[in-house]
Design an enzyme around this catalytic site. Sequence first.
Site, PDB file in Angstrom:
ATOM      1  N   HIS A 101      26.402   2.028 -86.837  1.00 16.74           N
ATOM      2  CA  HIS A 101      24.972   1.725 -86.943  1.00 16.74           C
ATOM      3  C   HIS A 101      24.872   0.336 -87.578  1.00 16.74           C
ATOM      4  CE1 HIS A 101      24.998   6.185 -87.571  1.00 16.74           C
ATOM      5  NE2 HIS A 101      23.861   6.182 -86.910  1.00 16.74           N
ATOM      6  N   ASP A 104      25.321   0.380 -91.307  1.00 26.33           N
ATOM      7  CA  ASP A 104      26.643   0.764 -91.832  1.00 26.33           C
ATOM      8  C   ASP A 104      27.431  -0.493 -92.192  1.00 26.33           C
ATOM      9  OD1 ASP A 104      26.035   3.322 -90.936  1.00 26.33           O
ATOM     10  OD2 ASP A 104      27.242   3.134 -89.116  1.00 26.33           O
TER      11      ASP A 104
HETATM   12  C1  XUL Z   1      23.497  12.601 -86.875  1.00 29.70           C
HETATM   13  C2  XUL Z   1      24.348  11.935 -85.883  1.00 29.70           C
HETATM   14  C3  XUL Z   1      24.317  10.451 -85.880  1.00 29.70           C
HETATM   15  C4  XUL Z   1      24.478   9.824 -84.542  1.00 29.70           C
HETATM   16  C5  XUL Z   1      24.317   8.334 -84.534  1.00 29.70           C
HETATM   17  O1  XUL Z   1      23.466  13.968 -86.766  1.00 29.70           O
HETATM   18  O2  XUL Z   1      25.054  12.581 -85.144  1.00 29.70           O
HETATM   19  O3  XUL Z   1      25.287  10.010 -86.772  1.00 29.70           O
HETATM   20  O4  XUL Z   1      25.724  10.132 -83.994  1.00 29.70           O
HETATM   21  O5  XUL Z   1      23.102   7.940 -85.058  1.00 29.70           O
END
Ligand code: XUL
Length: 438
Positions: A101, A104
């Site tokens: 992300h 992150d």
């Molecule tokens: C949350 C989840 C996230 C997604 C990316 O449950 O799975 O981490 O994979 O936003």
Amino acid sequence: MAEIFPEIPQIRYEGPGSRNPLAFKYYDPERIVRGKRMAEHLPFAMAWWHSLCNAGRDMFGDETADKSFGVPQKDMARARAKVDAGFEFMQKLGIRYFCFHDVDLVPEADDINETNRRLDEISDYLLAKMEETGIRCLWGTANMFGNPRFVNGAASSNSADVFCFAAAQVKKALDLTVKLGGGGYVFWGGREGYETLLNTDVKFEQENIARLMRMAVDYGRGIGFTGDFYIEPKPKEPMKHQYDYDAATAIGFLRQHGLEGDFKLNIEANHATLAGHTFQHDLRVSAANGMLGSIDANQGDDLLGWDTDEFPFNVYEATLCMYEVLKAGGLSGGFNFDAKTRRPSYTPEDMFYAFILGMDTFALGLVKAAAILEDGRIDSFLKERYASYRAGIGARIRSGEATLDECAAYAQRLKKPELPGSGRQEYLESVVNSVLFG
Ligand code: XUL
Ligand code: CO
């Protein structure tokens, strides 16, 4: 550069007899399965957030793991240390991909312009590491659920200003994904849902989610992103109800809004089980619709009703997952370990053990799924089960020639059909056991 995990050697395959905790027992990247190297079947990825950011905080207690990587303050020096740690970690495990992300990678600033500048800086650093190591980006995404501005959702927010902030993050995350050569871009609708219908216009919110996705596709294609966009379905948590409930719901949504040509699904095991399905179910529904793209590899806990994001150890489930993947001809994406060590497993060794567990589980799943296909009993049973559609009235139904009148006349001539044949579930389950356990 000094190693961050000096106690950990390169993790190698030693075979099922090995008692070395820092060795693979089943994941042998060079082993050929159905004509392809295991490493090619299993493009594993490290999730930046769980591996390098999450330090074990939960609703009842503070962090237990040290994820500072030698840099006490949460600044750009820490961001670079995370890159160093992540690449050493992936190299030692032979992991060739990562997922991220936006937030992150760097600490988010109050002003989005400063956050974007930090992202530019860290992505230069990342890119240099990628070139040096050959490690690649599986997919990128924007975190549109953590910051308080997303309290009422991102694209589904009641605030147009918040919609624009979500758009700005998606734009930047797409820029980063393209810069890093990422193969996919994920939308996980973390807060795209509702807590109560008393304050929610469902149709309005869903239209806006589709609008943001359309904007992302148009922008992404414009800057040369040729990969897949993904929806990652999840029924609930953090919201009571999330719009991307499960694979079937997400596929219907994509088709309703004309997005199916650019999107596939990223199926997460623990999300499927939260939706009241098996992992295999959501994989099958995606594959049946030509939309199985990528997998978030983890596991839930039958006794807990939330997204526990555990490292997968369930070989039975992994086998049925790999059976779906092999039958679908593989993934365009990969296997992202969206998984975290349990809070009491707080040492760096635990992180290595966790990945060894997950990678070995999927390697075993792959080998066993290939054995199910080679055994052939399950697939031949499945084929025979629908034999009545191969000729006569069945063939006419399948070709679309038969009418309602014709089917009704056929039934009336027959007067009473025979029972349609045993489902043989228990027999088939015993076939799976015999393949698994010999
Ligand atoms: C949350 C989840 C996230 C997604 C990316 O449950 O799975 O981490 O994979 O936003
Ligand atoms: Co996920």
